[in-house]
Design an enzyme around this catalytic site. Structure first.
Site, mmCIF file in Angstrom:
data_model
loop_
_atom_site.group_PDB
_atom_site.id
_atom_site.type_symbol
_atom_site.label_atom_id
_atom_site.label_comp_id
_atom_site.label_asym_id
_atom_site.label_seq_id
_atom_site.Cartn_x
_atom_site.Cartn_y
_atom_site.Cartn_z
ATOM 1 N N HIS A 195 -1.857 -44.517 -3.418
ATOM 2 C CA HIS A 195 -2.390 -45.140 -4.626
ATOM 3 C C HIS A 195 -3.595 -44.374 -5.161
ATOM 4 O O HIS A 195 -3.668 -44.027 -6.342
ATOM 5 C CB HIS A 195 -2.753 -46.591 -4.302
ATOM 6 N N CYS A 239 9.455 -38.537 -13.577
ATOM 7 C CA CYS A 239 8.106 -39.079 -13.759
ATOM 8 C C CYS A 239 7.365 -39.263 -12.443
ATOM 9 O O CYS A 239 6.264 -39.783 -12.415
ATOM 10 C CB CYS A 239 8.144 -40.375 -14.557
ATOM 11 N N MET A 270 -5.280 -7.375 9.351
ATOM 12 C CA MET A 270 -4.672 -6.465 10.326
ATOM 13 C C MET A 270 -5.568 -5.250 10.537
ATOM 14 O O MET A 270 -6.622 -5.144 9.945
ATOM 15 C CB MET A 270 -3.271 -6.082 9.858
ATOM 16 N N ARG A 306 -3.215 3.048 8.853
ATOM 17 C CA ARG A 306 -3.583 1.771 8.216
ATOM 18 C C ARG A 306 -2.375 0.873 8.045
ATOM 19 O O ARG A 306 -1.275 1.331 7.729
ATOM 20 C CB ARG A 306 -4.205 2.038 6.835
ATOM 21 N N TYR A 314 12.998 -33.643 -19.974
ATOM 22 C CA TYR A 314 11.531 -33.615 -19.976
ATOM 23 C C TYR A 314 10.971 -33.824 -18.578
ATOM 24 O O TYR A 314 11.675 -34.297 -17.681
ATOM 25 C CB TYR A 314 10.963 -34.686 -20.925
ATOM 26 N N LYS A 349 0.834 -1.201 0.000
ATOM 27 C CA LYS A 349 0.000 0.000 0.000
ATOM 28 C C LYS A 349 0.871 1.256 0.000
ATOM 29 O O LYS A 349 0.671 2.176 -0.800
ATOM 30 C CB LYS A 349 -0.918 -0.023 1.219
ATOM 31 N N GLY A 406 -7.935 -7.707 5.311
ATOM 32 C CA GLY A 406 -8.740 -7.753 6.532
ATOM 33 C C GLY A 406 -8.062 -8.401 7.725
ATOM 34 O O GLY A 406 -8.676 -8.565 8.774
ATOM 35 N N SER A 459 15.065 -41.919 -15.574
ATOM 36 C CA SER A 459 13.855 -41.174 -15.244
ATOM 37 C C SER A 459 13.766 -41.137 -13.724
ATOM 38 O O SER A 459 13.812 -42.187 -13.070
ATOM 39 C CB SER A 459 12.636 -41.864 -15.847
ATOM 40 N N ARG A 502 -3.494 -1.444 -6.431
ATOM 41 C CA ARG A 502 -2.636 -2.646 -6.422
ATOM 42 C C ARG A 502 -3.100 -3.562 -7.548
ATOM 43 O O ARG A 502 -4.209 -3.391 -8.070
ATOM 44 C CB ARG A 502 -2.725 -3.365 -5.085
#
Ligand code: PEP
Ligand code: MG
Length: 887
Positions: free
Chosen positions: A468, A844, A107, A96, A864, A26, A105, A777, A352
């Site tokens: 799983h 993977c 603080m 503020r 990859y 701010k 909201g 992998s 902002r």
């Protein structure tokens, strides 16, 4: 001397937008707006460092800070021509909070500071409005008592309601000056009675009280919780902004409001906001009165008959629109703005970057490229990859209230409703009857795969993010909540016991796999729609991406889905899932239960054509793209029945004695199956299994090459290798079969044999293993499990506690542990490439779809990442962002 205070006002500022770490979001943006010459009430920002110092000094505001604040207030006095706490034109202040990132909201704020029994009179004269002055005074007492003195607001609300009722008023705005004055008197009396102290009349006392309270609100319970949820470090502290008050409650030519420069839910380019005439900011937030639209267009589309700001205050509106355009052009992003109009004069109180839905983020980024405000790469960086989930699955309509009956881990995104069933068989039956079900299990096993396929969603009460159920559900793109420990499954009575409710089989629930919530009943959903904006962002992302994105897919359906999401190959096909379907599980069991190799080979001969068909269809779908097939990995007892009932059923079906079957099942029992007879260890004990799988792969490759004309280069992957000799043994079998099939088919087949790196030993010995392995992998699920020594299926019992207590920041099964597991990957990458420079390297494990982990993979130069089909777009975007940032 440390500079603790930065002033702004009158078209100049000591700070800049880039100083947000020091000045908070701010404060930094107030300074920036001021420098841009926009109308900002003059003020000062106390740095976040002063907040840290406040805590270091035992919650004391240092003398140096006080002195700098007072000199800052003197400059506000100079700009406004008013005096703080005295004179005919008293200066009132707002105090503020404003942290580095917005914590909405969480603080505290104090407005109208500086009012007392004397200044209220002067303010009334000065403004020519005594009613306004007394209203402001009572607001101040109310806020100050709450924030600084710790007196609950309710007592004041009661007094106010009583007074309004006494006069027969509905709205606060009907109160007269003397009636407000009486309210002030009552407020002060109740304050003295409740707290035994007077309301402070000295503005200096008020000032330091407010500053201390705002600093203290950094450690309020709600702020601490918010920080934990959003990973905001405690050490940051909050800055404080002290500004000259401007008044939206100075009669009907005054107003206050909030606006977004573009629509935050659709992204549409039209000013979107609300305002209230004759009100202060907290009235908008508190929702006491219904706000009005800012533009005429919005008023008309909302069907409201209350005038818009455009109509009511055309001058201020015009100026406001011009400022909004200017701010967007300056910040090159959609802005969220707070403003006040005091007697026709517009004042900017905050700007902002505005929060927005994923859909809006896409549209705004694409529009801004078309408007030549940002580049395509900047647009790619604007989209949070994990937020794409919102677009790919149906989600719960954000407008409906949620009746939450249980919570767990958000294992697979999207939402689904259905009747609850407790077994995979019931799920399959229900699907055949056209009923939608949610499959409930304590935890799932490969045996449940059918039921999981048939279900709309899956809920387990145990297990973590790589259990799983979680892995399979993500692969299938089915919403899933796991480890819902707040719920209990009573299997015997087929009941689900949740928070305050007991549900029985057939009752309807909804699961939200993105939030990890279980809701009662059916809940309205919104369907996904992949808009043109999505396509354009992905196209730009693909253009800059270095790593390829593959998918973890076990079935042609998964592979097809993944290709539609842009997968460029299969990085992991877990072959075990292929053995549960229909007839196969029986043959598989015959193989496992066979007395000797000959018996096993007989069963494997029957599995061969089925397996070959699996690979053929996979190869066909992938049409020449790389396909990595992993040899059988899980311990064999996962394929066998467990309970007496299941054993009796299977024994009957197989024409076998139940006791003998029970003995065989017992013999295969392991204490730590995850560290037991699995992976390449199976291949070494039973090479005939590898031989069958290799034959199926090569024969399918021959077939697919003949059918599609696209040569397939199968990549055969050996799991859980720790020793080079293990890989040598298995590779020899694979090579032998390859030679046989090539001779039989009279065709050359190119193929690669590689290994998963999922044990620390394999990572450390990568240079030796690379002598035999043609690719690596990284199986980071197992590698995380074996590096930490934490069972991936039991982790959910204590990882959340670890996170809550700050022992670890992230669940390492979700986001890669860079320091430990990451170090092993780095070592294996370096050592592997030292031996084989052109070695293909990928990941993977589940981390292959996690944006932070993908950044890590880019950093160490993997070729990859591979992830479940629904995460492919997320991975494409994250990989592109990583490539851009790596430049
Ligand atoms: C892994 O361990 O990371 C992996 C991909 O294999 P699985 O999850 O099947 O053990
Ligand atoms: Mg593994």
């Amino acid at each position: 001397m440390t500079k603790w205070v930065y002033t702004f006002g009158n078209g100049a500022a000591e700070g800049r937008a880039l100083d947000h770490e020091m000045l908070g979001g701010k404060g930094a943006n107030l300074a920036e707006m001021c420098s841009l010459g926009l109308p900002v009430p003059p003020g000062l920002t106390i740095t976040a460092d002063a907040c840290s110092a406040y805590y270091r000094d035992g919650r004391r505001i240092a003398d140096e800070v006080r002195a700098q604040v007072l000199s800052g207030i003197a400059s506000i006095e100079a700009v406004t021509g008013r005096r703080f706490g005295a004179g005919n034109s008293p200066l009132l202040l707002s105090v503020r909070s404003g942290a580095r990132v917005s914590m909405p909201g969480m603080m505290d704020t104090v407005l109208n500071l500086g009012l007392n029994d004397e200044t209220v009179q002067a303010l009334g004269h000065d403004a020519g409005d005594a009613r306004f002055a007394w209203d402001s005074y009572r607001r101040f007492i109310q806020m100050y008592a709450d924030v600084v003195m710790g007196l609950d607001n309710e007592v004041f609300e009661e007094i106010l309601e009583d007074e309004k009722a006494r006069h027969g008023y509905e709205y606060d705005t009907e109160m007269t000056a003397s009636e407000w004055q009486h309210v002030v008197h009552l407020y002060k009396a109740v304050l003295e009675e409740e707290l035994g102290e007077e309301f402070p009349q000295d503005p200096q006392v008020q000032l330091w009280g407010a500053v201390g309270a705002v600093f203290s609100s950094w450690m309020s319970a709600r702020a601490v919780t918010y920080r934990h949820l959003h990973n905001i470090p405690e050490s940051w502290g909050t800055a404080i902004n002290i500004q000259a008050m401007v008044f939206g409650n100075l009669g009907n030519s005054s107003a206050t409001g909030v606006a977004f420069t573009r629509n935050p839910s659709t992204g549409e380019k039209s000013l979107y906001g609300e305002f209230l005439v004759n009100a202060q900011g907290e009235d908008v937030v508190a929702g006491i009165r219904t706000p009005q639209s800012i533009t005429e267009e919005a008023r008309i589309s909302s069907g409201s008959d209350r005038p818009s700001m455009e109509k009511l205050m055309p001058e201020a509106f015009k100026e406001f629109v011009a400022i909004c355009d200017r701010l967007e052009a300056h910040y090159l992003d959609m802005q969220d703005i707070e403003f006040t109009i005091e007697r026709g004069t517009l004042w900017m109180l905050q700007t902002r970057s505005g929060k927005r839905s994923t859909r809006a983020a896409m549209k705004i980024a694409v529009d801004m490229v078309d408007e030549k405000m940002i580049t395509e790469e900047q647009a790619v960086l604007r989209i949070e990859p994990s937020s794409l989930d919102q677009l790919l699955h149906p989600t719960i309509d954000p407008r409906v209230a949620r009746e939450v009956i249980g919570t767990g881990l958000p294992a697979s995104p999207g939402a689904a409703s259905g009747e609850i069933v407790f077994t995979a068989e019931e799920a399959v039956m229900a699907e055949e009857e056209g009923r939608k079900v949610i499959l409930l299990r304590v935890e799932t096993s490969p045996e449940d795969i059918h039921g999981m396929h048939a279900a709309e969603g899956i809920l387990t009460t145990r297990g973590g993010m790589t259990s799983h159920a979680a892995v399979v559900a993500r692969g299938m793109g089915i919403p899933c909540v796991v480890g819902a420990g707040t719920m209990r499954i009573d299997l015997r009575n087929e009941r689900l016991i949740g928070m305050g409710v007991t549900l029985k089989k057939g009752d309807i629930i909804t699961i939200d796999g993105s939030a990890g919530q279980v809701l009662k009943g059916e809940v309205p959903m919104v369907q996904p729609a992949l808009s043109g904006d999505f396509g354009r962002i992905m196209e730009w992302a693909d253009r800059v991406r270095r790593m390829t994105v593959r998918t973890n897919a076990d079935t042609p359906a998964d592979a097809r889905a993944a290709r539609s999401f842009g997968a460029e190959g299969i990085g992991l096909c877990r072959t075990e899932h292929m053995f549960f379907e229909g007839e196969r599980i029986h043959v598989m069991r015959e193989m496992i239960l066979a007395e000797d190799e000959a018996g096993r080979r007989t069963a494997l001969d029957r599995l061969l054509p089925m397996q070959r068909e699996d690979f053929e269809s996979l190869f066909n779908v992938m049409h020449g793209l790389p396909v990595t097939i992993r040899l059988l990995d899980p311990p064999l007892h996962e394929f066998l029945p467990k309970t007496d009932e299941e054993i009796a059923d299977v024994a009957a079906a197989m024409n076998m004695d139940a006791t003998a079957l029970r003995q065989r099942v017992d013999a295969l029992h392991e204490f730590n199956p995850m560290l037991g007879h699995r992976g390449c260890r199976l291949a070494i004990s039973y090479p005939e299994i590898v031989e069958m799988q290799a034959r199926a792969i090569f024969e399918a490759a021959v077939q697919a090459a003949r059918e599609t004309g696209a040569a397939v280069v199968p990549e055969i992957m050996v799991p859980l290798v720790g020793l080079r000799s293990e890989l040598d043994y298995v590779k020899e079998r694979i090579d032998a079969i390859a030679r046989d099939v090539m001779t039989e088919a009279d065709m050359r087949i190119d193929y690669l044999v590689g290994t998963m790196i999922e044990l620390p030993r394999a990572a450390l010995r990568a240079h030796i293993i690379a002598e035999a392995a043609e690719f690596f992998s990284f199986g980071t699920n197992d590698l995380t499990q074996t590096t930490f020594g934490i069972s991936r299926d039991d982790a959910s019992a204590f990882i959340p506690t670890y996170q809550r207590k700050g022992i670890i920041e992230h669940d390492p099964f979700i986001s890669l542990d860079f320091d430990g597991v990451g170090e092993l990957i780095r070592i294996a990458t370096e050592r592997g490439r030292r031996t084989r420079a052109d070695m293909k390297l990928g990941i993977c494990g589940e981390h292959g779809g996690d944006p932070a982990s993908i950044h890590f993979c880019e950093g160490i130069g993997l070729d990859y990442v591979s992830c479940s089909p629904f995460r492919v777009p997320i991975a494409r975007l994250a990989a592109a962002q990583a490539a851009i940032k790596a430049r």
